[in-house]
Design an enzyme around this catalytic site. Structure first.
Site: not given
Length: 163
Positions: A74-76, A79
């Site tokens: 999710a963060e990848t 971002s």
């Protein structure tokens, strides 16, 4: 695991970064952790980022996909969307991530799709929906990134830059 596939970028993004001598596949990759976990970015624009990750190798002791692995995916994805929204003059830095895990998955691969909730001048927020191979929702996440100006000393930290 960890080999980067070719990401589909909008032509205007390719042109903007190429003019700066930036290697887009390196810049918009999953990074060292994401590569180790087998994250693959398959589509990327400020409006939609899609990536996959294998379940195998990313499980907790019960054999289920680890919640932290879902958070990495999710963060990848969020971002990358934030970086594309901010453009070449900004760096996206995650400041808030929350994940709700809906169901366990034991095998195959999961797919995450990040779409913008808010895209401003100084922050960008993306919702990331992670599904299994049967298109059942595994996790819903939300990431907010601070968009800060690129500084001269950032060049050494940004993969694929000429400077």
């Amino acid at each position: 695991m960890g080999e980067q596939t070719t990401v589909k970028f909008p032509q205007e993004v390719i042109d903007e970064y190429a003019a700066l001598g930036v290697d887009l596949p390196a810049l918009f990759s999953a990074g060292t952790l994401g590569n180790r976990m087998g994250v693959q970015i398959v589509e990327a624009s400020a409006e939609r980022v899609v990536g996959t990750m294998p379940v195998e190798g990313n499980t907790q002791p019960y054999g289920l996909l680890h919640g932290g692995a879902s958070a990495v995916l999710a963060e990848t994805l969020g971002s990358v969307g934030s970086m594309l929204h901010g453009g070449s003059s900004k760096i996206a830095v995650g400041v808030d991530l929350n994940c709700t895990h809906h169901r366990g998955v034991r095998s195959g691969q999961v797919t995450g799709v990040a779409t913008p909730v808010h895209r401003g001048r100084s922050t960008a927020t993306y919702e990331i929906v992670i599904t299994d191979e049967q298109d059942k929702r595994v996790c819903t996440a939300r990431l907010t990134c601070l968009l800060r100006d690129v500084r001269p000393q950032d060049a050494e930290l940004v993969p694929g830059t000429a400077g």
